[in-house]
Design an enzyme around this catalytic site. Structure first.
Site, short mmCIF file in Angstrom:
data_model
loop_
_atom_site.label_atom_id
_atom_site.label_comp_id
_atom_site.label_asym_id
_atom_site.label_seq_id
_atom_site.Cartn_x
_atom_site.Cartn_y
_atom_site.Cartn_z
N HIS A 1 135.34 60.07 -14.72
CA HIS A 1 135.87 61.30 -14.14
C HIS A 1 135.13 62.56 -14.57
CE1 HIS A 1 138.92 63.52 -12.00
NE2 HIS A 1 139.20 64.26 -13.06
N ASP B 1 137.66 68.13 -10.00
CA ASP B 1 139.07 67.87 -10.18
C ASP B 1 139.86 68.93 -9.40
OD1 ASP B 1 140.99 66.14 -11.97
OD2 ASP B 1 141.63 68.19 -12.37
N TYR C 1 149.33 71.12 -10.64
CA TYR C 1 149.95 69.96 -10.00
C TYR C 1 151.26 70.38 -9.33
CZ TYR C 1 146.74 67.23 -12.90
OH TYR C 1 145.61 66.71 -13.50
#
Length: 344
Positions: free
Chosen positions: A310, A115, A246
């Site tokens: 994921h 990730d 992010y």
């Protein structure tokens, strides 16, 4: 191929004790877990996670004669967590990774990232090839710095109102992830390969968001201790500084113009879950090694894991561990004096 030490211990922890420490990195404190002896493998996690996500891979690496090191990344767990989003660029994170090696007196390492950990690790490969010899990326393929940032590219594709991240980055949006005892199990379940077809997480469909109540308390593939630790960690820290990874992506783009078009030259491996909604969005047609080679000339293989989402390090731990060790054994890594591998 390297010879692996043979264990005669009755339990894994007898031979490969897990060491925990706080190390100072560029004036800030980071939590590090460390296991085994030998050439170093440095593990970097993503959101929402901690170093504990790698326990299975760390033990496999230690058993195979490597030193496995993982850190709570900036903004997570017991590590440095500044509130300012601009302090979460890849340049800051790569500084953390280098700083951990320096604090442990390690010259170089192979990186393994998942990730956001994969994205930061990929930037580290480009920026510091002198310290990072190879990389295994889970769930996130490498894309060189281009003409548009990731967020601007998504907006250009008309996904600015749909893509889940834009809402996450809004001030106060971290409250949507509370309480952790409910949202962590939901995130683990919906992002995995466990949901029935067409019900799992879709990053551009709000009706299939990751925070829906999960139908199970803990996914069958998840270690209850790992889930409990993750919940406890976010109950202490909250989610806002983790979301800063992010928010910092645009800062990374702005600061890395000198690396535009730079590719990963070192050996690399890409592993992804075929049921991962994020991977399905970014490469709806499974990528081949030949397609990705221009971006990573040292790419060894691309491995798609069917019915896995994921969290491949958990959902398909045995396969990931086997591929990781095969990749590591194929590298020419320096021996560490006094290590199990060196002694063998």
């Amino acid at each position: 191929m390297r010879d692996h030490p043979v264990s005669t211990a009755t339990t894994p922890t007898d031979l490969f004790p897990l060491r925990r420490t706080q190390v100072e990195v560029n004036g800030a404190s980071f939590h590090v877990i460390d296991q085994g002896e030998g050439p170093t493998v440095l593990f970097a996690h993503g959101y929402p996670d901690t170093a504990e996500t790698w326990r299975g891979q760390m033990h496999a690496a230690a058993e195979a004669g490597y030193r496995a090191v993982a850190l709570d990344m900036r903004g997570f767990g017991a590590s440095y967590a500044p509130p300012e989003a601009e302090l979460y660029s890849a340049l800051h994170i790569v500084g953390d990774l280098v700083g951990v090696l320096d604090a442990l007196n390690i010259d170089s390492a192979v990186l393994v990232g998942h990730d956001w950990g994969a994205d930061h690790a990929q930037r580290a490969m480009v920026m510091r090839p002198d310290r990072f010899r190879a990389i295994v990326s889970l769930s996130i393929p490498f894309l060189p710095r281009g003409e548009l940032s990731t967020w601007d590219a998504l907006r250009q594709q008309g996904l600015g109102e749909k893509y889940y991240v834009f809402g996450m980055m809004e001030p106060g949006a971290d409250a949507n992830f509370e309480p952790a005892k409910k949202t962590i199990p939901s995130i683990l379940y919906w992002l995995s390969g466990s949901p029935t077809p067409d019900t799992g997480w879709d990053p551009v469909d709000s009706a299939r968001n990751m925070l829906r109540p999960a139908p199970v308390a803990i996914p069958e593939w998840a270690d209850p201790d790992y889930v409990a630790h993750t919940i406890s960690s976010f109950e202490k820290t909250g989610f806002d500084t983790g979301i800063n990874h992010y928010r910092g992506a645009q800062v990374t783009f702005d600061l890395m113009s000198a690396f535009k078009g730079a590719v990963i030259q070192q050996p690399s491996l890409y592993i992804w879950g075929a049921a991962d909604g994020l991977c399905q969005l970014f490469h709806p047609t499974p990528p081949t090694r030949e397609e990705l080679l221009p971006l990573a000339p040292g790419l060894v293989d691309v491995i798609a894991l069917e019915n896995v989402g994921h969290w491949p390090q958990h959902e398909a731990a045995d396969r990931v561990n086997a591929e990781l060790i095969t990749f590591l054994d194929g590298l020419e890594l320096p021996e560490s004096p006094g290590s199990a591998r060196h002694a063998a």
